[in-house]
Write a protein that holds these residues in place. Structure first.
Motif, short mmCIF file in Angstrom:
data_model
loop_
_atom_site.label_atom_id
_atom_site.label_comp_id
_atom_site.label_asym_id
_atom_site.label_seq_id
_atom_site.Cartn_x
_atom_site.Cartn_y
_atom_site.Cartn_z
N CYS A 123 0.80 -1.22 0.00
CA CYS A 123 0.00 0.00 0.00
C CYS A 123 0.83 1.28 0.00
CB CYS A 123 -1.01 0.05 1.14
SG CYS A 123 -2.28 1.29 0.76
N GLY A 125 -1.06 4.12 -0.48
CA GLY A 125 -2.09 5.13 -0.24
C GLY A 125 -2.58 5.79 -1.52
N CYS A 127 -4.84 4.25 -3.51
CA CYS A 127 -5.77 3.16 -3.77
C CYS A 127 -6.93 3.54 -4.70
CB CYS A 127 -6.30 2.61 -2.47
SG CYS A 127 -5.03 2.52 -1.19
N GLU B 182 -0.24 4.70 8.49
CA GLU B 182 -1.46 4.26 7.80
C GLU B 182 -1.13 3.19 6.77
OE1 GLU B 182 -4.89 6.96 6.14
OE2 GLU B 182 -3.14 7.14 4.88
N SER B 185 -4.49 -1.25 3.17
CA SER B 185 -4.85 -1.05 1.76
C SER B 185 -6.24 -0.44 1.70
CB SER B 185 -4.85 -2.39 1.04
OG SER B 185 -5.23 -2.20 -0.30
N THR B 187 -6.79 2.76 2.36
CA THR B 187 -6.89 3.94 3.22
C THR B 187 -5.85 4.97 2.83
OG1 THR B 187 -5.41 3.13 4.93
CG2 THR B 187 -7.73 2.57 5.16
N PHE B 188 -6.25 6.21 2.87
CA PHE B 188 -5.33 7.30 2.53
C PHE B 188 -5.76 8.61 3.18
CE2 PHE B 188 -8.04 5.87 -1.03
CZ PHE B 188 -8.97 6.91 -1.08
N ARG B 191 -2.90 10.35 5.12
CA ARG B 191 -1.99 10.97 4.15
C ARG B 191 -2.58 12.28 3.63
NH1 ARG B 191 -2.24 11.50 -0.88
NH2 ARG B 191 -3.65 9.85 -1.53
N TYR B 225 5.18 7.25 2.47
CA TYR B 225 4.55 8.54 2.21
C TYR B 225 5.59 9.66 2.14
CZ TYR B 225 -0.18 6.66 3.19
OH TYR B 225 -1.36 5.98 3.16
N GLN B 340 -12.88 6.22 2.70
CA GLN B 340 -11.96 6.18 1.59
C GLN B 340 -12.43 5.10 0.62
OE1 GLN B 340 -8.45 6.06 4.49
NE2 GLN B 340 -10.45 6.51 5.40
N GLY B 414 -11.64 2.48 5.28
CA GLY B 414 -11.26 2.22 3.89
C GLY B 414 -12.18 1.17 3.28
#
Lengths: 157, 516
Positions: A123, A125, A127, B182, B185, B187-188, B191, B225, B340, B414
């Protein structure tokens, strides 16, 4: 990554000393060492253990725990391909497998010319733009086979 | 001077925002137009990224998704005054995706320049902290408790109780730690808030530090990130310059510093005790609880650990009051949840709404169904340790208790959408494999159970003693669920059990082909 400096104990000690004022300095030091040398050499682990007053075994345990830290020189370029669920929902696993097969690599491998390392990442982020990848720190969304081939070609230039 | 917004958000950059910003600057210079390019966060309509916004007297007009090749035609169409163009989506605030939301945590994200303290203040920033200083630490804890805010990181533990525990510890060194690892998978949100409105997180930490008596805060950010690291570090410096961090903040007598730390690719460090170990410079191995981190946390001191979203929501709760927040939502799920929407979905992005919205509405109406155009078959809610929810349960409301009642979880909010080509036994196998790769190794159920889980699912997929092996797999899941030290091993059974429960046919195909 390209541009890594040659290892020296003296430089490693400088880097370590620069972080000793922090609380719990090990992770920042490891990141700084890897940034400087491209990996975390055994000799630097020894220097760290001495500076932090812990055993070398303990320091070794820390370095090896984290996926990001390399114990040996890596490819000049790094491509991280996401394998997590969101990217899988857009066919990432099949696409990555075909790409790796073409390069005759497995996850974590480096091309024989030392140009490109391909690592799995779980991941990024990104997605909503699956499948995604990170090439030398640059994020890429909606990756397709053609884009992967371009990256492999560029890495070898 | 026309203000043009082009996001610095990692998803926008992944779709070419940096190149686009350079091209707009170049084209403007060539045409003798003066523009001010602001690198903002994302509005959350990620399928439109990169989304250019132009400030006009009528409001901010959006153009997206914009590519470098569109730049000349955008200028030709007079986009600097909101001119018509194929990519024109109209006034961004009037877009249906924006209108259907209730933006609380994300109210400033994508709107302001993330690195402008003045703009943050102009958009109600630091009002929550100012009020905190007025009412005093004990009243702040009370306010957070009354708001009903529960940890948005996944566990859903009441934030006020956590704070009170630390506040009640004897005075001395205490810490505020923000979990920005974070790793799920789909999820963001963490960020996005840290890229788009980093000062809200800093303000939340300040309020927390003031309330519990801590003078130092750490943000533990995942290494995946890189843009967050740059933006957040810059935000810390801006806050320091403006006197919102450091000694005697705005004459309050309160001192507080924030330090950013970067992880190194270990998923388990999102578990709070592993995170503390990692911050201390050790292997990120979970600690058994008790003692709770609130009593014995970072470097053995009382520590509040909150997720990014929880902490970034605090300023608004303090500004508008607990009741305002608590009045939103359903049952014991108070306030809003930044959902998300991701995976195989047409309109992926960040959608903040009150708790209680049905899952199917989010997937089909907000998300527009699958991107592939095929029927949706499953949605994994709550990350790699979350359950797969079938279409038959699409009336399930987004609510901690409603999900728990169906052996599912909301987690960090998410949603990963899958179409009908998904092989659920493969996804179950992946869930176990992920746990095996990421297990810290401390407890046996997680370390060995996950590897045994992969082997057992492989046998099932190969058609070997399917009934016996499914029974074994269920037993294994039970052991992991109740015997693991932390949520990694404890929740890994959710995707597996839910796949078995809702999609049993995928485990009974004779001699399944070797995976992918």
């Amino acid at each position: 990554m390209s541009g890594a400096a040659q290892y020296s104990d003296e430089r490693a000690r400088e880097i370590i000393a620069a972080h000793m004022g922090l609380e719990g300095p090990a992770m920042p030091i490891l990141h700084a060492l890897q940034k400087e040398f491209g990996y975390v050499p055994d000799a630097a682990v020894k220097e760290m253990a001495e500076a932090l007053n812990i055993s070398r075994a303990e320091m070794h345990g820390v370095v090896t725990f984290y996926h990001d830290f390399h114990r040996a020189p890596h490819g000049r370029h790094t491509l991280k391909i996401c394998r997590a669920e969101s990217c899988q929902s857009m066919g990432a696993e099949r696409q990555a497998r075909a790409f790796l097969d073409k390069l005759k690599l497995d996850w974590g491998g480096t091309t024989p010319d030392g140009a490109l390392s391909v690592e799995p990442v779980y991941c990024l982020g990104l997605c909503a733009h699956s499948p995604s990848a990170l090439y030398d720190g640059e994020p890429i969304g909606r990756v397709d086979a053609e884009m992967l081939d371009e990256i492999a070609a560029e890495a070898r230039d | 001077m026309v203000k043009v917004y082009i996001p610095l958000d990692m998803a926008a950059v992944a779709m070419g925002a940096d190149r686009l910003a350079a091209a707009v600057a170049q084209e403007a210079a060539a045409r003798g137009e003066t523009v001010e390019i602001v690198r903002n966060g994302s509005r959350g309509m990620l399928w439109l990224e990169p989304l250019i916004e132009v400030e006009t007297p009528a409001g901010r007009v959006g153009y997206g998704p914009a590519k470098v090749k569109d730049v000349a035609s955008l200028f030709d169409a007079g986009f600097l005054t909101g001119g018509a163009h194929l990519l024109n989506i109209g006034i961004v605030d009037e877009h249906p995706w924006m209108k259907k939301q209730n933006r609380v945590t994300f109210v400033r994200c994508g709107v302001i320049d993330p690195l402008s303290v003045a703009e943050y203040e102009a958009h109600e920033g630091f009002k929550g902290l100012t009020r905190a200083f007025e009412i005093g630490p004990a009243a702040v804890v009370e306010e957070v408790t009354k708001s009903g805010l529960r940890g948005r990181g996944g566990a859903g533990f009441p934030t006020g109780i956590k704070w009170k525990t630390v506040a009640d510890c004897p005075p001395g060194q205490k810490y505020v730690v923000v979990n920005a690892d974070e790793g799920d998978s789909g999820t963001f949100a963490d960020r996005m808030i840290m890229e788009g409105d980093p000062l809200s997180l800093i303000e939340g930490m300040l309020i927390c530090g003031y309330a519990v008596g801590a003078s130092k805060g750490y943000v533990y950010l995942r290494s995946e990130y890189p843009i967050v690291a740059k933006v957040f570090q810059a935000a810390i410096e801006k806050a320091l310059e403006a006197g919102w961090l450091g000694k005697n903040i705005k004459g309050s007598g309160f001192d507080f510093d924030v330090e950013l730390r970067i992880g190194a690719g270990a998923y388990v460090c999102g578990e709070e005790t592993s995170l503390l170990e990692s911050l201390e410079g050790k292997r990120g191995i979970v600690r058994a609880k008790p003692p709770l981190p609130a009593h014995v946390g970072l470097f053995g001191k009382p520590t509040v650990i909150n997720n990014v979203l929880s902490m970034a929501t605090i300023p608004m709760i303090m500004e508008k009051g607990a009741k305002h927040y608590a009045d939103l939502g359903v049952g014991r799920s108070r306030g809003t949840m930044p959902l998300q929407i991701a995976g195989n979905v047409k309109y992926g992005g960040l959608f903040e709404t009150d708790f209680g919205i049905p899952l199917g509405v989010v997937v089909n109406e907000i998300g527009g169904g699958s991107r592939s155009g095929r029927p949706v078959r499953a949605v994994q809610v709550g990350g790699p340790l979350g359950a797969y929810v079938p279409v038959s349960l699409f009336d399930l409301p987004i609510d901690y208790e409603a999900f728990a009642a169906k052996d599912s979880l909301i987690g960090h909010g998410g949603l990963v959408v899958f179409d009908d080509t998904v092989d659920m036994s493969w996804m179950a196998r992946f869930g176990m494999e992920f746990c095996a790769i990421e297990s810290c190794g401390k407890c046996t159920p997680c370390r060995l159970g996950s590897t045994r889980g992969v082997e057992t699912i492989d046998k099932i997929r190969n058609g070997m003693d399917v009934d016996a092996n499914i029974a074994l797999l269920k037993d294994l899941c039970h052991t992991m669920k109740f015997g693991s030290l932390c949520a990694l091993g404890g929740f890994a059974p959710y995707p597996v059990e839910s796949a078995l429960r809702h999609f049993p046919e995928d485990f009974r195909k004779p001699a399944l082909e070797a995976a992918e």
